[in-house]
Design an enzyme around this catalytic site. Structure first.
Site, PDB file in Angstrom:
ATOM      1  N   ASP A 227     -57.607   6.898  -9.148  1.00  0.00           N
ATOM      2  CA  ASP A 227     -56.232   7.377  -9.038  1.00  0.00           C
ATOM      3  C   ASP A 227     -56.136   8.857  -9.409  1.00  0.00           C
ATOM      4  O   ASP A 227     -55.419   9.636  -8.770  1.00  0.00           O
ATOM      5  CB  ASP A 227     -55.318   6.548  -9.938  1.00  0.00           C
ATOM      6  CG  ASP A 227     -55.485   5.062  -9.708  1.00  0.00           C
ATOM      7  OD1 ASP A 227     -55.298   4.618  -8.569  1.00  0.00           O
ATOM      8  OD2 ASP A 227     -55.835   4.353 -10.677  1.00  0.00           O
ATOM      9  N   HIS A 255     -53.586   0.443 -13.963  1.00  0.00           N
ATOM     10  CA  HIS A 255     -54.130   0.654 -12.624  1.00  0.00           C
ATOM     11  C   HIS A 255     -53.424  -0.330 -11.696  1.00  0.00           C
ATOM     12  O   HIS A 255     -53.956  -1.369 -11.319  1.00  0.00           O
ATOM     13  CB  HIS A 255     -55.644   0.433 -12.609  1.00  0.00           C
ATOM     14  CG  HIS A 255     -56.248   0.573 -11.238  1.00  0.00           C
ATOM     15  ND1 HIS A 255     -56.172   1.740 -10.529  1.00  0.00           N
ATOM     16  CD2 HIS A 255     -56.914  -0.308 -10.457  1.00  0.00           C
ATOM     17  CE1 HIS A 255     -56.784   1.581  -9.355  1.00  0.00           C
ATOM     18  NE2 HIS A 255     -57.220   0.332  -9.290  1.00  0.00           N
TER      19      HIS A 255
END
Length: 398
Positions: A227, A255
């Site tokens: 990410d 996440h």
């Protein structure tokens, strides 16, 4: 007076260990789910030195389910066929005890995948069973991984200075040239480095921690570097700059789709020095909406485009994560890692939460003192709430 070249020739003759780099011992790296797409992508990266360094030999331990045994053997054959100089051995097995035996680093990719119609509670319950078993194997069979932080160059400089101290017009009194000063600097640190990749990564890491109490919580992390890298890439594309010139984006939280990609502290290297991303983009709507959504939903966009989940980028991010953790982050740069919360920035303790961290000598530290505005605070709280909910669900099955 004798020349310095002559002096060092004498040093090389009398104390050859000073001027010779000792070969590194191979590090045993476990990859679970090794027959899957991410596993297949990452093993060659590790064996090429992209994770632990270009001079670090490795022995790969590959684990997957019995049903994937043939595919796993195919991965093993390809690694051998690649003739990788750093690869000193491959163990491919479906037996957890054999896979975890003596490993120093564990990249935990294997997990129960989320399928259509599966509730989050069902996904967590499936993975709790898997991670309880792997935690037990990790604790029972992994190596204590005693590393010697001997800082070889510093030792050599110190030793040479000591030898010079006992030089008189180029004559070294050999009886004072002690080789046992290595013991003055050798410090043993027993640790495992564990990275959880399989989703739900943060909660899987928590289960691993609960069932491997001998492993310090600080040595278990989960992957949010993918990410983080996506955030850097989005900023680079927006500004039409090289991604290597962008740094210090942050992924806060889980996440999952509640993660908060934050570019408010990120900077870009330009001809006029480092400049804040917020100054260069100057578009709060893009930074708070489009940027955040694009990073959050990037995985879904990849699945829609290629009909499969992110593999190459996930494997690359896992290598980035471990490399920076073990070898250190560049000065002035932080990265995002899912780590066990100590309460920093008001995040509840007892969950794995993604923070900005710096790394040095195998230790990570949360970056402190960053200004958090109300918008960021609300996003962080939303993700923290989700993690607490996941924790409660997981504890139902522990």
């Amino acid at each position: 007076m004798m020349s310095s070249n002559s002096l060092f020739q004498r040093l090389a003759k009398w104390c050859p260990w000073l001027l010779r780099d000792e070969p590194k011992k191979p590090v045993k790296v476990l990859v679970t789910g090794a027959a899957g797409q991410i596993g297949y992508a990452i093993v060659a990266m590790i064996a090429r030195g992209l994770m632990l360094g270009a001079d670090q030999p490795v022995v790969l331990h590959l684990l997957d389910l019995p049903v994937a045994a043939n595919a796993l053997n195919g991965v093993r054959m390809e690694l051998i066929d690649a003739a990788l100089p750093l690869l000193r051995g491959v163990v491919a097995t479906s037996d957890e005890a054999e896979a975890f035996k003596g490993v120093n680093v564990a990249i935990v990719i294997g997990g129960w995948p989320r399928r259509d119609g599966m509730e989050r509670k069902d996904l967590i319950s499936k993975n709790v069973t898997i991670y309880k078993s792997q935690a037990s194997a990790l604790q029972q069979h992994a190596a204590p991984n005693c590393k010697v932080n001997d800082d070889a160059s510093r030792i050599r400089k110190y030793t040479i200075s000591m030898l010079k101290h006992y030089c008189y017009y180029g004559t070294v009194k050999k009886k004072r040239a002690r080789t046992d000063i290595y013991s003055d600097f050798a410090v043993q640190v027993c640790t495992h480095e564990v990275l959880v990749v399989a989703n739900p990564a943060n909660t899987n890491a928590l289960v691993l921690k609960e069932f491997a109490p001998a492993i310090p919580a600080k040595n278990i992390t989960c992957l949010t570097r993918l990410d983080h890298n996506r955030a850097l890439g989005q900023v680079a594309e927006k500004l039409n700059v090289h991604v290597g010139d962008v740094k210090n984006a942050i992924i806060w939280g889980n996440h999952s789709s509640t993660q908060f990609p934050d570019a408010s502290h990120a900077t870009v290297s330009t001809d006029r020095g480092e400049r804040p991303v917020r100054e260069l983009i100057a578009d709060e709507i893009w930074l708070r909406e489009e940027f955040v959504t694009d990073v959050q939903q990037r995985g879904a966009a990849v699945i829609k485009a290629r009909k499969q989940s992110s593999s190459l980028s996930a494997a690359s991010a896992a290598c980035d994560h471990m490399r920076d953790w073990i070898l250190g982050t560049p000065k002035g740069t932080w990265v995002s890692m899912g780590v066990y919360s100590d309460g920093s920035y008001g995040v509840p303790e007892g969950v794995f939460f993604s923070f900005p961290v710096t790394c040095e000598k195998g230790e990570w530290s949360v970056v402190q003192g960053l200004e958090i505005d109300d918008f960021a605070r609300s996003k962080m709280e939303t993700s923290a709430t989700e993690l607490k909910e996941e924790k409660s669900i997981a504890y139902e099955f522990l």
